[in-house]
Design a protein around this motif. Structure first.
Motif, PDB file in Angstrom:
ATOM      1  N   VAL A  13       0.846  -1.181   0.000  1.00  0.00           N
ATOM      2  CA  VAL A  13       0.000   0.000   0.000  1.00  0.00           C
ATOM      3  C   VAL A  13       0.888   1.240   0.000  1.00  0.00           C
ATOM      4  N   VAL A  14       0.757   2.059  -1.036  1.00  0.00           N
ATOM      5  CA  VAL A  14       1.601   3.241  -1.214  1.00  0.00           C
ATOM      6  C   VAL A  14       0.723   4.488  -1.119  1.00  0.00           C
ATOM      7  N   ASP A  15       0.992   5.311  -0.126  1.00  0.00           N
ATOM      8  CA  ASP A  15       0.250   6.556   0.062  1.00  0.00           C
ATOM      9  C   ASP A  15       1.208   7.715  -0.191  1.00  0.00           C
ATOM     10  N   GLN A  63      11.499   9.048  -5.091  1.00  0.00           N
ATOM     11  CA  GLN A  63      10.186   8.490  -4.767  1.00  0.00           C
ATOM     12  C   GLN A  63       9.970   7.152  -5.467  1.00  0.00           C
ATOM     13  N   VAL A  64      10.215   7.141  -6.782  1.00  0.00           N
ATOM     14  CA  VAL A  64      10.033   5.911  -7.554  1.00  0.00           C
ATOM     15  C   VAL A  64      11.018   4.839  -7.096  1.00  0.00           C
ATOM     16  N   GLY A  65      12.257   5.235  -6.870  1.00  0.00           N
ATOM     17  CA  GLY A  65      13.269   4.272  -6.436  1.00  0.00           C
ATOM     18  C   GLY A  65      12.942   3.636  -5.106  1.00  0.00           C
ATOM     19  N   SER A  66      12.327   4.408  -4.218  1.00  0.00           N
ATOM     20  CA  SER A  66      11.955   3.854  -2.912  1.00  0.00           C
ATOM     21  C   SER A  66      10.946   2.730  -3.059  1.00  0.00           C
ATOM     22  N   VAL A  67       9.898   2.977  -3.850  1.00  0.00           N
ATOM     23  CA  VAL A  67       8.876   1.947  -4.039  1.00  0.00           C
ATOM     24  C   VAL A  67       9.454   0.748  -4.780  1.00  0.00           C
ATOM     25  N   ALA A  68      10.260   1.003  -5.807  1.00  0.00           N
ATOM     26  CA  ALA A  68      10.859  -0.086  -6.586  1.00  0.00           C
ATOM     27  C   ALA A  68      11.754  -0.959  -5.712  1.00  0.00           C
ATOM     28  N   THR A  69      12.524  -0.335  -4.838  1.00  0.00           N
ATOM     29  CA  THR A  69      13.414  -1.094  -3.960  1.00  0.00           C
ATOM     30  C   THR A  69      12.621  -1.981  -3.009  1.00  0.00           C
ATOM     31  N   VAL A  70      11.522  -1.439  -2.475  1.00  0.00           N
ATOM     32  CA  VAL A  70      10.672  -2.249  -1.586  1.00  0.00           C
ATOM     33  C   VAL A  70      10.129  -3.451  -2.338  1.00  0.00           C
ATOM     34  N   LEU A  71       9.647  -3.233  -3.549  1.00  0.00           N
ATOM     35  CA  LEU A  71       9.092  -4.335  -4.335  1.00  0.00           C
ATOM     36  C   LEU A  71      10.159  -5.360  -4.694  1.00  0.00           C
ATOM     37  N   THR A 108      -2.529   5.542  -3.355  1.00  0.00           N
ATOM     38  CA  THR A 108      -3.462   6.578  -2.959  1.00  0.00           C
ATOM     39  C   THR A 108      -2.658   7.828  -2.650  1.00  0.00           C
ATOM     40  N   GLY A 109      -3.332   8.907  -2.283  1.00  0.00           N
ATOM     41  CA  GLY A 109      -2.644  10.160  -1.997  1.00  0.00           C
ATOM     42  C   GLY A 109      -2.591  11.066  -3.210  1.00  0.00           C
ATOM     43  N   GLY A 110      -2.329  12.347  -2.970  1.00  0.00           N
ATOM     44  CA  GLY A 110      -2.360  13.338  -4.028  1.00  0.00           C
ATOM     45  C   GLY A 110      -1.402  13.081  -5.167  1.00  0.00           C
ATOM     46  N   ALA A 111      -0.245  12.476  -4.875  1.00  0.00           N
ATOM     47  CA  ALA A 111       0.735  12.177  -5.918  1.00  0.00           C
ATOM     48  C   ALA A 111       0.713  10.712  -6.321  1.00  0.00           C
ATOM     49  N   GLY A 112      -0.320   9.992  -5.888  1.00  0.00           N
ATOM     50  CA  GLY A 112      -0.388   8.550  -6.134  1.00  0.00           C
ATOM     51  C   GLY A 112      -0.415   8.182  -7.600  1.00  0.00           C
ATOM     52  N   ASP A 113      -1.206   8.890  -8.393  1.00  0.00           N
ATOM     53  CA  ASP A 113      -1.317   8.541  -9.809  1.00  0.00           C
ATOM     54  C   ASP A 113      -0.021   8.838 -10.553  1.00  0.00           C
ATOM     55  N   THR A 114       0.598   9.980 -10.259  1.00  0.00           N
ATOM     56  CA  THR A 114       1.879  10.327 -10.887  1.00  0.00           C
ATOM     57  C   THR A 114       2.933   9.282 -10.553  1.00  0.00           C
ATOM     58  N   LEU A 115       2.995   8.886  -9.289  1.00  0.00           N
ATOM     59  CA  LEU A 115       3.977   7.894  -8.863  1.00  0.00           C
ATOM     60  C   LEU A 115       3.718   6.550  -9.526  1.00  0.00           C
ATOM     61  N   ARG A 116       2.455   6.155  -9.593  1.00  0.00           N
ATOM     62  CA  ARG A 116       2.107   4.876 -10.225  1.00  0.00           C
ATOM     63  C   ARG A 116       2.551   4.848 -11.685  1.00  0.00           C
ATOM     64  N   MET A 121       4.908   6.741 -13.177  1.00  0.00           N
ATOM     65  CA  MET A 121       6.358   6.782 -13.314  1.00  0.00           C
ATOM     66  C   MET A 121       6.988   5.441 -12.949  1.00  0.00           C
ATOM     67  N   LEU A 122       6.427   4.751 -11.957  1.00  0.00           N
ATOM     68  CA  LEU A 122       6.965   3.453 -11.548  1.00  0.00           C
ATOM     69  C   LEU A 122       6.793   2.423 -12.649  1.00  0.00           C
ATOM     70  N   GLY A 123       5.643   2.433 -13.305  1.00  0.00           N
ATOM     71  CA  GLY A 123       5.419   1.552 -14.445  1.00  0.00           C
ATOM     72  C   GLY A 123       5.306   0.081 -14.124  1.00  0.00           C
ATOM     73  N   ARG A 124       4.783  -0.244 -12.958  1.00  0.00           N
ATOM     74  CA  ARG A 124       4.628  -1.650 -12.575  1.00  0.00           C
ATOM     75  C   ARG A 124       3.172  -2.005 -12.314  1.00  0.00           C
ATOM     76  N   GLY A 125       2.280  -1.254 -12.905  1.00  0.00           N
ATOM     77  CA  GLY A 125       0.868  -1.531 -12.702  1.00  0.00           C
ATOM     78  C   GLY A 125       0.408  -1.051 -11.344  1.00  0.00           C
ATOM     79  N   GLY A 126      -0.556  -1.729 -10.797  1.00  0.00           N
ATOM     80  CA  GLY A 126      -1.119  -1.320  -9.519  1.00  0.00           C
ATOM     81  C   GLY A 126      -2.421  -0.580  -9.703  1.00  0.00           C
ATOM     82  N   GLU A 127      -3.194  -0.520  -8.647  1.00  0.00           N
ATOM     83  CA  GLU A 127      -4.524   0.096  -8.683  1.00  0.00           C
ATOM     84  C   GLU A 127      -4.495   1.420  -7.947  1.00  0.00           C
TER      85      GLU A 127
END
Length: 237
Positions: A112-114, A181-189, A202-210, A212-218
């Motif tokens: 879960v990424v906020d 930001q993207v690297g943090s989520v990618a490293t966790v995954l 979720t969160g105000g920057a959730g869609d932008t982050l999703r 840029m990360l490019g790994r899908g997700g809802e």
């Protein structure tokens, strides 16, 4: 409720009728909140605000509708979701509710990424156990830290966040923040083991982050609201 502002929505029989934002001290946003309905049956609140902010909201609600709001609090367990903290009250309720909302949508392993003022990343096992999480400064906080603590990092341009190397100070800062930001989520995954978790943003920057990360997700903008509703129902409200 955050420390400076709040988002709200009005429900009728489970459907969202209207929504808005409220900033303490702003008359227009206060009137929009208090004018959303002549009467309400209940008011449920997720708050990471200071006590003074909660007391102010409580007084407004009691004066307008004659009832006291119910404040969700992080617990050791909510249904199948089990907290990993020794002292559950130390976990921000917004993180807890986001996990609870995601858990109501899926019983797979979850990430879960906020992406709000802070970037929070939490992992939940298939049996509902919180595996742990991370709290990282969000986009605005990262950028502000650079501007406050360096004399020569200054820019007036308004550039987008992207992952390509920056060719100006503005791009270098914005793209660097995006990379962090993207690297943090990618490293966790990448370090989460063989069973890749299902991603929720979720969160105000959730869609932008999703994107840029490019790994899908809802993307679920109302994930905290959904968790709040789940917890309120569990409390018998």
């Amino acid at each position: 409720m955050g420390n400076s502002s709040a988002k709200w929505r009005l429900l009728s029989e489970g459907a969202v009728i209207t929504r808005g934002s409220y900033l303490q001290g702003d008359v227009e946003s206060r009137d929009a909140l208090l004018g959303c309905a002549e009467s309400v049956d209940q008011v449920w609140v997720s708050s990471v605000a200071a006590t003074g902010g909660e007391n102010h909201l409580t007084a407004l609600v009691e004066q307008r509708w004659g009832l006291s709001p119910w404040y969700a609090r992080t617990s050791a367990r909510s249904g199948e979701l089990v907290n990993s903290y020794t002292d559950p009250s130390r976990m921000g309720v917004d993180r807890w509710l986001a996990m609870l909302g995601a858990r109501a949508r899926s019983t797979d392993r979850l990430c879960v990424v906020d992406a709000g003022s802070a970037l929070t990343i939490d992992l939940v096992s298939p049996d509902g156990a919180h595996e742990g999480g991370y709290i990282i400064p969000g986009v605005a906080l990262m950028e502000r830290a650079l501007l406050l603590d360096t004399d020569r990092v200054r820019f007036d341009e308004d550039v987008d966040y992207a992952l390509s190397p920056g060719r100006s100070t503005a791009e270098a800062v914005r793209h660097g923040v995006a990379l962090a930001q993207v690297g943090s989520v990618a490293t966790v995954l990448d370090s989460s083991g063989t069973r890749t978790p299902q991603l929720f943003f979720t969160g105000g920057a959730g869609d932008t982050l999703r994107k840029m990360l490019g790994r899908g997700g809802e993307l679920v903008p109302d994930l905290v609201f959904e968790g709040l509703e789940v917890m309120a129902r569990q409390a018998g409200l």
